[in-house]
Design a protein around this motif. Structure first.
Motif, PDB file in Angstrom:
ATOM      1  N   LEU A 189       0.836  -1.193   0.000  1.00 53.63           N
ATOM      2  CA  LEU A 189       0.000   0.000   0.000  1.00 53.63           C
ATOM      3  C   LEU A 189       0.875   1.248   0.000  1.00 53.63           C
ATOM      4  O   LEU A 189       1.914   1.275   0.663  1.00 53.63           O
ATOM      5  N   PRO A 190       0.481   2.290  -0.728  1.00 56.18           N
ATOM      6  CA  PRO A 190       1.241   3.546  -0.652  1.00 56.18           C
ATOM      7  C   PRO A 190       1.043   4.194   0.713  1.00 56.18           C
ATOM      8  O   PRO A 190      -0.033   4.103   1.305  1.00 56.18           O
ATOM      9  N   LEU A 191       2.078   4.825   1.204  1.00 57.61           N
ATOM     10  CA  LEU A 191       2.006   5.540   2.474  1.00 57.61           C
ATOM     11  C   LEU A 191       1.645   6.990   2.193  1.00 57.61           C
ATOM     12  O   LEU A 191       2.305   7.660   1.404  1.00 57.61           O
ATOM     13  N   GLY A 192       0.585   7.483   2.848  1.00 53.03           N
ATOM     14  CA  GLY A 192       0.111   8.832   2.583  1.00 53.03           C
ATOM     15  C   GLY A 192       0.568   9.878   3.568  1.00 53.03           C
ATOM     16  O   GLY A 192       0.338  11.074   3.350  1.00 53.03           O
ATOM     17  N   GLY A 193       1.209   9.454   4.653  1.00 48.37           N
ATOM     18  CA  GLY A 193       1.632  10.435   5.639  1.00 48.37           C
ATOM     19  C   GLY A 193       2.663   9.881   6.593  1.00 48.37           C
ATOM     20  O   GLY A 193       2.766   8.666   6.789  1.00 48.37           O
ATOM     21  N   LEU A 194       3.442  10.789   7.186  1.00 53.53           N
ATOM     22  CA  LEU A 194       4.443  10.425   8.186  1.00 53.53           C
ATOM     23  C   LEU A 194       4.411  11.468   9.295  1.00 53.53           C
ATOM     24  O   LEU A 194       4.749  12.633   9.078  1.00 53.53           O
ATOM     25  N   ASN A 195       3.972  11.044  10.479  1.00 46.23           N
ATOM     26  CA  ASN A 195       3.934  11.930  11.655  1.00 46.23           C
ATOM     27  C   ASN A 195       3.263  13.265  11.344  1.00 46.23           C
ATOM     28  O   ASN A 195       3.766  14.340  11.679  1.00 46.23           O
ATOM     29  N   GLN A 196       2.074  13.188  10.722  1.00 54.48           N
ATOM     30  CA  GLN A 196       1.325  14.372  10.307  1.00 54.48           C
ATOM     31  C   GLN A 196       0.049  14.513  11.120  1.00 54.48           C
ATOM     32  O   GLN A 196      -0.611  13.524  11.415  1.00 54.48           O
ATOM     33  N   TYR A 197      -0.331  15.768  11.408  1.00 57.53           N
ATOM     34  CA  TYR A 197      -1.589  15.989  12.118  1.00 57.53           C
ATOM     35  C   TYR A 197      -2.795  15.845  11.192  1.00 57.53           C
ATOM     36  O   TYR A 197      -3.932  15.820  11.659  1.00 57.53           O
ATOM     37  N   ALA A 198      -2.568  15.731   9.876  1.00 52.97           N
ATOM     38  CA  ALA A 198      -3.661  15.543   8.927  1.00 52.97           C
ATOM     39  C   ALA A 198      -3.214  14.617   7.809  1.00 52.97           C
ATOM     40  O   ALA A 198      -2.176  14.855   7.177  1.00 52.97           O
ATOM     41  N   LEU A 199      -3.984  13.569   7.558  1.00 52.34           N
ATOM     42  CA  LEU A 199      -3.687  12.619   6.498  1.00 52.34           C
ATOM     43  C   LEU A 199      -4.595  12.867   5.298  1.00 52.34           C
ATOM     44  O   LEU A 199      -5.746  13.279   5.452  1.00 52.34           O
ATOM     45  N   PRO A 200      -4.107  12.603   4.089  1.00 56.42           N
ATOM     46  CA  PRO A 200      -4.980  12.708   2.917  1.00 56.42           C
ATOM     47  C   PRO A 200      -6.175  11.760   3.043  1.00 56.42           C
ATOM     48  O   PRO A 200      -6.068  10.682   3.629  1.00 56.42           O
ATOM     49  N   VAL A 201      -7.303  12.175   2.495  1.00 55.61           N
ATOM     50  CA  VAL A 201      -8.497  11.330   2.510  1.00 55.61           C
ATOM     51  C   VAL A 201      -8.195   9.993   1.831  1.00 55.61           C
ATOM     52  O   VAL A 201      -7.567   9.949   0.773  1.00 55.61           O
ATOM     53  N   GLY A 202      -8.625   8.904   2.482  1.00 54.48           N
ATOM     54  CA  GLY A 202      -8.463   7.574   1.909  1.00 54.48           C
ATOM     55  C   GLY A 202      -7.084   6.962   2.058  1.00 54.48           C
ATOM     56  O   GLY A 202      -6.794   5.932   1.455  1.00 54.48           O
ATOM     57  N   SER A 203      -6.230   7.566   2.874  1.00 53.94           N
ATOM     58  CA  SER A 203      -4.840   7.119   2.944  1.00 53.94           C
ATOM     59  C   SER A 203      -4.503   6.389   4.243  1.00 53.94           C
ATOM     60  O   SER A 203      -5.320   6.285   5.154  1.00 53.94           O
ATOM     61  N   VAL A 204      -3.268   5.908   4.291  1.00 52.14           N
ATOM     62  CA  VAL A 204      -2.672   5.319   5.484  1.00 52.14           C
ATOM     63  C   VAL A 204      -1.458   6.158   5.865  1.00 52.14           C
ATOM     64  O   VAL A 204      -0.624   6.486   5.013  1.00 52.14           O
ATOM     65  N   GLY A 205      -1.353   6.520   7.141  1.00 53.54           N
ATOM     66  CA  GLY A 205      -0.206   7.278   7.623  1.00 53.54           C
ATOM     67  C   GLY A 205       0.553   6.514   8.682  1.00 53.54           C
ATOM     68  O   GLY A 205      -0.018   5.687   9.397  1.00 53.54           O
ATOM     69  N   ALA A 206       1.856   6.769   8.765  1.00 53.03           N
ATOM     70  CA  ALA A 206       2.715   6.122   9.758  1.00 53.03           C
ATOM     71  C   ALA A 206       3.079   7.110  10.852  1.00 53.03           C
ATOM     72  O   ALA A 206       3.409   8.272  10.577  1.00 53.03           O
ATOM     73  N   PHE A 207       3.019   6.647  12.095  1.00 52.77           N
ATOM     74  CA  PHE A 207       3.436   7.429  13.254  1.00 52.77           C
ATOM     75  C   PHE A 207       4.527   6.657  13.986  1.00 52.77           C
ATOM     76  O   PHE A 207       4.355   5.479  14.284  1.00 52.77           O
ATOM     77  N   THR A 208       5.631   7.342  14.259  1.00 49.17           N
ATOM     78  CA  THR A 208       6.778   6.715  14.905  1.00 49.17           C
ATOM     79  C   THR A 208       7.033   7.369  16.263  1.00 49.17           C
ATOM     80  O   THR A 208       6.301   8.259  16.687  1.00 49.17           O
ATOM     81  N   SER A 209       8.106   6.954  16.898  1.00 51.37           N
ATOM     82  CA  SER A 209       8.460   7.517  18.202  1.00 51.37           C
ATOM     83  C   SER A 209       8.709   9.019  18.114  1.00 51.37           C
ATOM     84  O   SER A 209       8.616   9.729  19.122  1.00 51.37           O
ATOM     85  N   ASP A 210       9.010   9.533  16.921  1.00 49.48           N
ATOM     86  CA  ASP A 210       9.243  10.966  16.756  1.00 49.48           C
ATOM     87  C   ASP A 210       7.969  11.785  16.928  1.00 49.48           C
ATOM     88  O   ASP A 210       8.037  12.991  17.169  1.00 49.48           O
ATOM     89  N   TRP A 211       6.810  11.155  16.787  1.00 45.83           N
ATOM     90  CA  TRP A 211       5.549  11.876  16.904  1.00 45.83           C
ATOM     91  C   TRP A 211       5.332  12.419  18.303  1.00 45.83           C
ATOM     92  O   TRP A 211       4.907  13.548  18.492  1.00 45.83           O
ATOM     93  N   GLY A 212       5.572  11.609  19.320  1.00 50.80           N
ATOM     94  CA  GLY A 212       5.297  11.995  20.697  1.00 50.80           C
ATOM     95  C   GLY A 212       4.108  11.222  21.231  1.00 50.80           C
ATOM     96  O   GLY A 212       3.768  10.143  20.747  1.00 50.80           O
ATOM     97  N   SER A 213       3.419  11.774  22.232  1.00 51.86           N
ATOM     98  CA  SER A 213       2.344  11.047  22.908  1.00 51.86           C
ATOM     99  C   SER A 213       0.945  11.613  22.646  1.00 51.86           C
ATOM    100  O   SER A 213      -0.046  11.085  23.134  1.00 51.86           O
ATOM    101  N   VAL A 214       0.845  12.680  21.865  1.00 55.23           N
ATOM    102  CA  VAL A 214      -0.439  13.325  21.598  1.00 55.23           C
ATOM    103  C   VAL A 214      -1.343  12.405  20.784  1.00 55.23           C
ATOM    104  O   VAL A 214      -0.871  11.610  19.950  1.00 55.23           O
ATOM    105  N   SER A 215      -2.646  12.523  21.005  1.00 56.46           N
ATOM    106  CA  SER A 215      -3.632  11.711  20.286  1.00 56.46           C
ATOM    107  C   SER A 215      -3.457  11.828  18.771  1.00 56.46           C
ATOM    108  O   SER A 215      -3.178  12.906  18.238  1.00 56.46           O
ATOM    109  N   ARG A 216      -3.702  10.717  18.084  1.00 58.00           N
ATOM    110  CA  ARG A 216      -3.599  10.672  16.630  1.00 58.00           C
ATOM    111  C   ARG A 216      -4.958  10.870  15.938  1.00 58.00           C
ATOM    112  O   ARG A 216      -5.044  10.755  14.715  1.00 58.00           O
ATOM    113  N   VAL A 217      -6.006  11.168  16.702  1.00 61.06           N
ATOM    114  CA  VAL A 217      -7.337  11.333  16.125  1.00 61.06           C
ATOM    115  C   VAL A 217      -7.367  12.470  15.107  1.00 61.06           C
ATOM    116  O   VAL A 217      -8.016  12.373  14.051  1.00 61.06           O
ATOM    117  N   ARG A 218      -6.680  13.588  15.392  1.00 62.50           N
ATOM    118  CA  ARG A 218      -6.706  14.743  14.496  1.00 62.50           C
ATOM    119  C   ARG A 218      -6.292  14.369  13.077  1.00 62.50           C
ATOM    120  O   ARG A 218      -6.742  14.997  12.093  1.00 62.50           O
TER     121      ARG A 218
END
Length: 414
Positions: A189-218
Motif C-alpha cells: 500500500l502507498p504511504l500517505g503520511g508520516l507523523n502528520q496531524y492531517a492525512l490525505p483522505v483515503g490514505s494510510v499514515g505512519a506514526f513513529t516515536s518521533d511523533w510523541g504522545s499526543v492523540s492521533r485522532v486529528r
C-alpha cells in the motif's frame, strides 16, 4: 526580555547598500544602535560567523522594526539546525529550545496546528505543517494543502515547500514529497503520511516515536481541501512492532510510541485496507522524503513557503494584509543565511505585507527568501557573547513568547 537601548531609524531605500552582506562593510561594523542616522545598518558580532542588527522599515501601513541575524555558512565553526522540543507533536518557546540545544541564536519556524475549534473534543496536536528534518533525521512529511494553518499560499507553492541546509553546508529552497509504502507478503500500500496531524483522505499514515504522545485522532479530521470538515467516521489503527502486527483498534489512540514500533492510521479506503491485516502478520513500513530539486542530502529542513526566487518576488504575493512576520533569506550562493523577525511592540505592530517581506529580503541581499510563521509566533532570540542563556530581541506581539513546534537554530563553536 531585552529592551532596546537605541534604535537605528532608516528607510527601506537604504537597504541597497546591503546587497553584498559578506562584503567588507560588515567586517567590524558598529552595532545597529550606534550607526549614524540614515546610514547603512551595521551588525554586531554575537559569535564566530553570527551577527545581529535591528532597524526600522517605512512600510505601507506604518513603521515596522526588524531584527536580523546574518549567518555565514562558509565559517566551519557555524551550523544551522532545527530547534525542536523532542517530539513532532510538542511545543516550547524559541528561547527555551535555543538554550536546551545550545544555540547562540534562533527564530521560530513553521506554521502549526494551533487550534481545533472546528472539531470539538479533538486535541490540537501543535505539530507543524510542512516537512521537518533535524540533524539529518527525517521527522515528518507535509499535510495536504487544504489542511494547513497560516495565510493563503502564494500561487504555485504548497505545504511541501521547504528551506533547508544540505550536507554541503549550503542553504536552498526545495520541495520534499513523501515516498513510502506498507508492504506485506500479499500486497503493498502507498504511504500517505508520516507523523502528520492531517492525512490525505483515503490514505494510510505512519506514526513513529518521533511523533510523541499526543492523540492521533486529528489525523483523520478534515479533508484535503477543507480543514474544518468533520472527522472521518471510518478509521482504523494497526500497531506494528519489530515488523509484526501486534494490535489494532477502530479509533486512533494516543501515548508514546516505542522506538521499535510504528503505528499505522487509516481513514476511509486506507482504513479498509488496514482491516485486512491479521494479528502476527509481517509488515514492512518504508518511508523517505524525496527532494524536487537538490540531489544533496539535507541536514536540516523547515516548512513554510517561498516568497522570493532567483531575486524576483513570486507572482501573486499578498500586498494588502500587514502583520508581524518571520522570514529567512539566502544569499551568496547559499553560503549566507539571513533570519528576520519583526518586532511586535504596539508602535510597530502594523508590520509588513508578504510582498513587502519579499522586497525587504531582496534588498537585504537575498536571492531566495522564505516566509515562516508570524504574528504571536514571531521571535528572534540570541545570546550575548559570554552568556549562557538566550534573550528575546524582539517584542512578541502577544506580550510573551508563544510556544512553537520548531525553529531555526544557529550554532557556533569558538
Amino acid at each position: 526580555m531585552r529592551r532596546r537601548t537605541g534604535r537605528l531609524r532608516t528607510a527601506l531605500t537604504v537597504f541597497a547598500a546591503w546587497s553584498t552582506l559578506a562584503g567588507a562593510a560588515l567586517v567590524g561594523a558598529a552595532p545597529a544602535s550606534g550607526a549614524p542616522s540614515g546610514g547603512t545598518p551595521g551588525f554586531s558580532r554575537l559569535a564566530p560567523g553570527v551577527k545581529y542588527t535591528e532597524f526600522d522599515i517605512s512600510a505601507a501601513k506604518g513603521v515596522a522594526h526588524a531584527h536580523v541575524l546574518s549567518v555565514d555558512l562558509r565559517d566551519p565553526r557555524v551550523s544551522v539546525d532545527l530547534l525542536q522540543p523532542g517530539a513532532v507533536a510538542a511545543r516550547a518557546t524559541v528561547s527555551r529550545l535555543a538554550d536546551a540545544q545550545g544555540a547562540v541564536a534562533g527564530v521560530n519556524g513553521d506554521f502549526f496546528n494551533i487550534t481545533e475549534t472546528q472539531h470539538p473534543g479533538v486535541e490540537a496536536t501543535g505539530a507543524p505543517v510542512g516537512p521537518a528534518i533535524a540533524n539529518g533525521r527525517t521527522l515528518k512529511a507535509a499535510v495536504p494543502d487544504g489542511q494547513r494553518f497560516g495565510p493563503a499560499l502564494p500561487p504555485g507553492t504548497s505545504t511541501k515547500d521547504v528551506l533547508g541546509v544540505g550536507t554541503d553546508r549550503r542553504a536552498r529552497l526545495d520541495s520534499l514529497a513523501l515516498d513510502g509504502s506498507v508492504a506485506t507478503d500479499e500486497t503493498s500500500l502507498p504511504l500517505g503520511g508520516l507523523n502528520q496531524y492531517a492525512l490525505p483522505v483515503g490514505s494510510v499514515g505512519a506514526f513513529t516515536s518521533d511523533w510523541g504522545s499526543v492523540s492521533r485522532v486529528r489525523a483523520t479530521c478534515g479533508t484535503d481541501t477543507d480543514r474544518a470538515a468533520p472527522c472521518s467516521a471510518d478509521t482504523y489503527e494497526v500497531t506494528v512492532q519489530d515488523g509484526q502486527v501486534v494490535s489494532s483498534a477502530d479509533t486512533p489512540g494516543s501515548g508514546p510510541i516505542a522506538s521499535d514500533t510504528t503505528v499505522l492510521v487509516g481513514r476511509e479506503a486506507g482504513a479498509q485496507q488496514l482491516r485486512k491485516l491479521s494479528l502476527g502478520e509481517r509488515v514492512v513500513v518504508r518511508h523517505r522524503l524525496v527532494a524536487a530539486a537538490s540531489k544533496i542530502p539535507y541536514q536540516f529542513v523547515v516548512g513554510g513557503y517561498p516568497v522570493l526566487r532567483g531575486g524576483q518576488p513570486l507572482a501573486g504575493l499578498d500586498n494588502a494584509t500587514s502583520a508581524v512576520r518571520t522570514a529567512a533569506g539566502i544569499s551568496d550562493g547559499g553560503e549566507r543565511l539571513l533570519l528576520l523577525a519583526l518586532d511586535g511592540a504596539a508602535e510597530f505592530r502594523s508590520g509588513l505585507t508578504i510582498a513587502e517581506v519579499a522586497d525587504t529580503m531582496r534588498q537585504l541581499g537575498s536571492v531566495d527568501a522564505f516566509s515562516l510563521d508570524g504574528g504571536g509566533s514571531s521571535t528572534l532570540t540570541a545570546r550575548e557573547p559570554g552568556s549562557t542563556t538566550a534573550t528575546v530581541r524582539n517584542h512578541p506581539s502577544g506580550g510573551a513568547e508563544r510556544a512553537v513546534p520548531n525553529g531555526i537554530g544557529v550554532f557556533s563553536r569558538p
